[in-house]
Design an enzyme around this catalytic site. Sequence first.
Site, PDB file in Angstrom:
ATOM      1  N   GLY A  13      27.860  68.729  84.857  1.00 13.65           N
ATOM      2  CA  GLY A  13      28.191  68.464  86.252  1.00 13.65           C
ATOM      3  C   GLY A  13      27.011  68.115  87.138  1.00 13.65           C
ATOM      4  O   GLY A  13      27.078  68.279  88.353  1.00 13.65           O
ATOM      5  N   SER A  14      25.923  67.585  86.540  1.00 14.62           N
ATOM      6  CA  SER A  14      24.767  67.304  87.402  1.00 14.62           C
ATOM      7  C   SER A  14      25.045  66.149  88.365  1.00 14.62           C
ATOM      8  O   SER A  14      24.553  66.151  89.496  1.00 14.62           O
ATOM      9  CB  SER A  14      23.510  67.035  86.570  1.00 14.62           C
ATOM     10  OG  SER A  14      23.598  65.807  85.897  1.00 14.62           O
ATOM     11  N   ARG A  96      37.161  61.943  78.856  1.00 16.89           N
ATOM     12  CA  ARG A  96      38.501  61.720  78.319  1.00 16.89           C
ATOM     13  C   ARG A  96      38.895  60.268  78.553  1.00 16.89           C
ATOM     14  O   ARG A  96      38.609  59.717  79.627  1.00 16.89           O
ATOM     15  CB  ARG A  96      39.534  62.593  79.046  1.00 16.89           C
ATOM     16  CG  ARG A  96      39.328  64.074  78.892  1.00 16.89           C
ATOM     17  CD  ARG A  96      39.710  64.612  77.539  1.00 16.89           C
ATOM     18  NE  ARG A  96      41.089  64.330  77.165  1.00 16.89           N
ATOM     19  CZ  ARG A  96      41.579  64.519  75.946  1.00 16.89           C
ATOM     20  NH1 ARG A  96      40.783  64.965  74.986  1.00 16.89           N
ATOM     21  NH2 ARG A  96      42.839  64.257  75.673  1.00 16.89           N
ATOM     22  N   LEU A  98      41.558  57.780  79.620  1.00 15.27           N
ATOM     23  CA  LEU A  98      42.716  57.961  80.498  1.00 15.27           C
ATOM     24  C   LEU A  98      43.833  56.995  80.123  1.00 15.27           C
ATOM     25  O   LEU A  98      43.570  55.866  79.692  1.00 15.27           O
ATOM     26  CB  LEU A  98      42.286  57.731  81.947  1.00 15.27           C
ATOM     27  CG  LEU A  98      41.214  58.717  82.422  1.00 15.27           C
ATOM     28  CD1 LEU A  98      40.539  58.205  83.678  1.00 15.27           C
ATOM     29  CD2 LEU A  98      41.813  60.098  82.637  1.00 15.27           C
ATOM     30  N   HIS A 114      28.611  55.299  84.233  1.00 16.83           N
ATOM     31  CA  HIS A 114      28.436  55.117  82.788  1.00 16.83           C
ATOM     32  C   HIS A 114      26.944  54.967  82.502  1.00 16.83           C
ATOM     33  O   HIS A 114      26.249  54.219  83.197  1.00 16.83           O
ATOM     34  CB  HIS A 114      29.206  53.875  82.329  1.00 16.83           C
ATOM     35  CG  HIS A 114      29.116  53.670  80.848  1.00 16.83           C
ATOM     36  ND1 HIS A 114      29.831  54.434  79.954  1.00 16.83           N
ATOM     37  CD2 HIS A 114      28.360  52.818  80.113  1.00 16.83           C
ATOM     38  CE1 HIS A 114      29.530  54.045  78.723  1.00 16.83           C
ATOM     39  NE2 HIS A 114      28.635  53.069  78.792  1.00 16.83           N
ATOM     40  N   THR A 146      39.327  50.527  85.545  1.00 13.36           N
ATOM     41  CA  THR A 146      40.528  49.740  85.290  1.00 13.36           C
ATOM     42  C   THR A 146      41.053  50.140  83.905  1.00 13.36           C
ATOM     43  O   THR A 146      40.436  50.962  83.219  1.00 13.36           O
ATOM     44  CB  THR A 146      40.211  48.233  85.329  1.00 13.36           C
ATOM     45  OG1 THR A 146      39.138  47.981  84.418  1.00 13.36           O
ATOM     46  CG2 THR A 146      39.806  47.782  86.725  1.00 13.36           C
ATOM     47  N   LEU A 149      38.473  50.366  78.956  1.00  9.64           N
ATOM     48  CA  LEU A 149      37.376  51.337  79.050  1.00  9.64           C
ATOM     49  C   LEU A 149      36.050  50.687  79.463  1.00  9.64           C
ATOM     50  O   LEU A 149      35.615  49.722  78.837  1.00  9.64           O
ATOM     51  CB  LEU A 149      37.202  52.025  77.681  1.00  9.64           C
ATOM     52  CG  LEU A 149      36.212  53.176  77.607  1.00  9.64           C
ATOM     53  CD1 LEU A 149      36.767  54.409  78.322  1.00  9.64           C
ATOM     54  CD2 LEU A 149      35.875  53.503  76.160  1.00  9.64           C
ATOM     55  N   ASP A 150      35.420  51.216  80.522  1.00  7.52           N
ATOM     56  CA  ASP A 150      34.068  50.817  80.955  1.00  7.52           C
ATOM     57  C   ASP A 150      33.951  49.344  81.321  1.00  7.52           C
ATOM     58  O   ASP A 150      32.902  48.722  81.095  1.00  7.52           O
ATOM     59  CB  ASP A 150      33.032  51.165  79.865  1.00  7.52           C
ATOM     60  CG  ASP A 150      32.976  52.650  79.568  1.00  7.52           C
ATOM     61  OD1 ASP A 150      33.287  53.454  80.474  1.00  7.52           O
ATOM     62  OD2 ASP A 150      32.630  53.013  78.439  1.00  7.52           O
ATOM     63  N   GLU A 179      21.068  58.097  87.801  1.00  8.09           N
ATOM     64  CA  GLU A 179      22.492  58.309  88.078  1.00  8.09           C
ATOM     65  C   GLU A 179      22.652  59.137  89.355  1.00  8.09           C
ATOM     66  O   GLU A 179      23.496  58.850  90.208  1.00  8.09           O
ATOM     67  CB  GLU A 179      23.168  59.027  86.901  1.00  8.09           C
ATOM     68  CG  GLU A 179      23.222  58.198  85.634  1.00  8.09           C
ATOM     69  CD  GLU A 179      23.973  58.904  84.503  1.00  8.09           C
ATOM     70  OE1 GLU A 179      24.970  59.585  84.776  1.00  8.09           O
ATOM     71  OE2 GLU A 179      23.538  58.763  83.336  1.00  8.09           O
TER      72      GLU A 179
HETATM   73  C1  GAR Z   1      26.183  61.322  82.470  1.00 13.48           C
HETATM   74  O1  GAR Z   1      25.064  60.762  81.840  1.00 13.48           O
HETATM   75  C2  GAR Z   1      27.284  60.291  82.607  1.00 13.48           C
HETATM   76  O2  GAR Z   1      26.807  59.001  82.861  1.00 13.48           O
HETATM   77  C3  GAR Z   1      27.917  60.369  81.245  1.00 13.48           C
HETATM   78  O3  GAR Z   1      27.937  61.739  80.942  1.00 13.48           O
HETATM   79  C4  GAR Z   1      26.834  62.381  81.589  1.00 13.48           C
HETATM   80  C5  GAR Z   1      27.367  63.538  82.374  1.00 13.48           C
HETATM   81  O4  GAR Z   1      26.342  64.319  82.910  1.00 13.48           O
HETATM   82  N1  GAR Z   1      29.221  59.799  81.261  1.00 13.48           N
HETATM   83  C6  GAR Z   1      29.737  59.123  80.239  1.00 13.48           C
HETATM   84  O5  GAR Z   1      29.171  58.960  79.184  1.00 13.48           O
HETATM   85  C7  GAR Z   1      31.127  58.570  80.486  1.00 13.48           C
HETATM   86  N2  GAR Z   1      31.522  57.697  79.439  1.00 13.48           N
HETATM   87  P1  GAR Z   1      26.637  65.391  84.062  1.00 13.48           P
HETATM   88  O6  GAR Z   1      27.833  66.226  83.585  1.00 13.48           O
HETATM   89  O7  GAR Z   1      25.398  66.206  84.124  1.00 13.48           O
HETATM   90  O8  GAR Z   1      26.940  64.649  85.317  1.00 13.48           O
END
Ligand code: GAR
Length: 207
Positions: A13-14, A96, A98, A114, A146, A149-150, A179
Amino acid sequence: MKKNIVILISGGGSNMAAIASAAQQQGWQERHDIRIAAVISNRPDAGGLALAREAGIATAVVDHKAYASREDFDTALAQAIDAHAPALVVLAGFMRVLTPGFVAHYEGRLLNIHPSLLPAFPGLNTHQRAIDAGCKVAGCTVHEVTAELDVGPILDQAVVGVLPCDTAQTLAARVLEQEHQIYSRAVLAFLLGKNESGQAPSATCPR
Ligand code: GAR
């Protein structure tokens, strides 16, 4: 008009915490009537749930393992989300796939981050794939979700150089820092842009 955000997480969850911190520091609620109404996880053990509670945000768990099908899970998830009447649903490390019905229900108000420079490397293991491909730059992308995916419209990206000594872990850590910078910015711009013009904003060209 009041705008609620619901953030979906599966792990640490960062990104969610970075958005919550930007919202607090920048006074989203006071200045724009935008608030993070809830953080919902599909995993009861997601570390981000504790971070959300520490930030004073309501949390909920919709455990995908409790549902027989993807459709049943997405229906329960949508119910939990819609209880907060969200203007925007933010996927922040929500791991997940969707269903098309879920994506259609939130069309125009569903964002994802992503960890690659889309359209390169959709899917998983993005950092190792970038290293293996000999990429000199990697990065991250905020996009609208959409059905495919991605693939949805790109709202923002950040670029990170790939170093010869990089492992997937070291590269992921530097991308994650970016991010945290771009996601909150894109969320706010999306909500404000939608509010003012009915369309998401884009960069302007020099005259
Ligand atoms: C992040 O790097 C995000 O971009 C990636 O998971 C990580 C979650 O980190 N998401 C994906 O790969 C989606 N396909 P976080 O839980 O610390 O935010």
